[in-house]
Design an enzyme around this catalytic site. Structure first.
Site, PDB file in Angstrom:
ATOM      1  N   ASP A   1       0.789  -1.233   0.000  1.00 57.12           N
ATOM      2  CA  ASP A   1       0.000   0.000   0.000  1.00 57.12           C
ATOM      3  C   ASP A   1       0.822   1.285   0.000  1.00 57.12           C
ATOM      4  OD1 ASP A   1      -1.884  -1.978   0.299  1.00 57.12           O
ATOM      5  OD2 ASP A   1      -2.493  -1.410   2.309  1.00 57.12           O
TER       6      ASP A   1
ATOM      7  N   LYS B   1      -7.085  -4.129  -2.978  1.00 59.09           N
ATOM      8  CA  LYS B   1      -7.708  -4.811  -1.849  1.00 59.09           C
ATOM      9  C   LYS B   1      -8.527  -3.827  -1.021  1.00 59.09           C
ATOM     10  CE  LYS B   1      -3.707  -4.482   1.350  1.00 59.09           C
ATOM     11  NZ  LYS B   1      -4.294  -3.698   2.429  1.00 59.09           N
TER      12      LYS B   1
ATOM     13  N   CYS C   1      -2.089  -2.548   8.238  1.00 62.14           N
ATOM     14  CA  CYS C   1      -1.900  -3.538   7.171  1.00 62.14           C
ATOM     15  C   CYS C   1      -0.632  -4.362   7.344  1.00 62.14           C
ATOM     16  CB  CYS C   1      -1.913  -2.847   5.812  1.00 62.14           C
ATOM     17  SG  CYS C   1      -3.493  -2.039   5.452  1.00 62.14           S
TER      18      CYS C   1
END
Length: 251
Positions: A74, A135, A168
């Protein structure tokens, strides 16, 4: 001893062999299993069971290119103004991906809700990445990622970096070790909006046996020898990097 050997012959391929075992006897008067004391002899037919006990094992953290995959989590445009030291982790992340290409290490990249948060920043070159996947789940461990890992023979270690450390990165690391993989988190390529969140996430993950390390340590461990054919190129990557910011002092 005969019971242990029989147990291993039946179930040895299904269990972690780094375990100890205890023999338990079913006590009718208590309607439960109890540990057999040392030297106890069984003189009549009874019900016994062998219970594997987990013991603490030291994680060695050895890395080889053939058994390693890189996870880039990310590193997206919309995070740029909010994440502490974002410019630094972009630079280090790019260095890691260059190293992965040199050493033939597969790279898996995710982007958290790219429709709203944008794609991976332009400074990071995703050329040759095995998988670039959008995602909404915080963890990178999606069915597509698990399928990609299954296609890579002999994977043992994951080198993980990106944002955010306490969300995450943490959730990905915990899922990966739950699947029996060894996880290395690159401290100088991993950050959060809050240094408090980052610090406590790294401390928590280190206590679970996850290895918190640095990009230079990762790259040099992967080449392992000055005579490695890619050593000079990896060395040049490291030399070309800017002096580290204060990020590592915040570990």
């Amino acid at each position: 001893e005969l019971l242990i050997q029989k147990f291993l012959s039946l179930y040895g391929d299904q269990i972690d062999m780094h375990r100890k075992f205890v023999v338990q006897l079913f006590a009718e008067e208590w309607s439960q299993y109890i540990d057999l004391p040392k030297g106890f002899l069984v003189s009549e037919r009874c019900k016994v069971r062998l219970v594997p006990l987990q013991i603490q094992m030291t994680t060695l953290g050895n890395l080889t290119p053939s058994s390693t995959v890189f996870f880039c989590c990310d590193m997206q445009e919309r995070f740029r103004p909010a994440i502490k030291y974002f410019g630094d982790i972009i630079s280090v992340g790019q260095r890691l991906l260059q190293g992965a290409r040199l050493l033939g290490i597969p790279v898996i990249v995710t982007e958290q809700y790219p429709k709203g948060l944008g794609s991976t920043v332009q400074e990071i070159d995703l050329t040759g990445a095995k998988l670039v996947l959008p995602k909404t789940k915080f963890s990178m461990v999606l069915p597509e990622v698990e399928a990609a890992l299954a296609e890579i023979p002999g994977v043992r270690s994951v080198v993980l970096f990106g944002v955010e450390t306490h969300v995450c990165i943490q959730q990905t690391a915990l899922e990966l070790i739950g699947r029996g993989l060894e996880v290395h988190i690159v401290a100088d390529a991993t950050s959060s909006r809050s240094m408090m969140d980052r610090m406590f996430a790294l401390e928590r993950l280190a206590r679970t046996g996850i290895i918190v390390t640095t990009s230079e340590a990762i790259l040099l461990q992967l080449v392992a020898d000055k005579e490695h054919p890619k050593f000079k190129e990896i060395q040049n990557l490291i030399k070309a990097s800017a002096p580290e910011s204060g990020l590592l002092s915040k570990v």
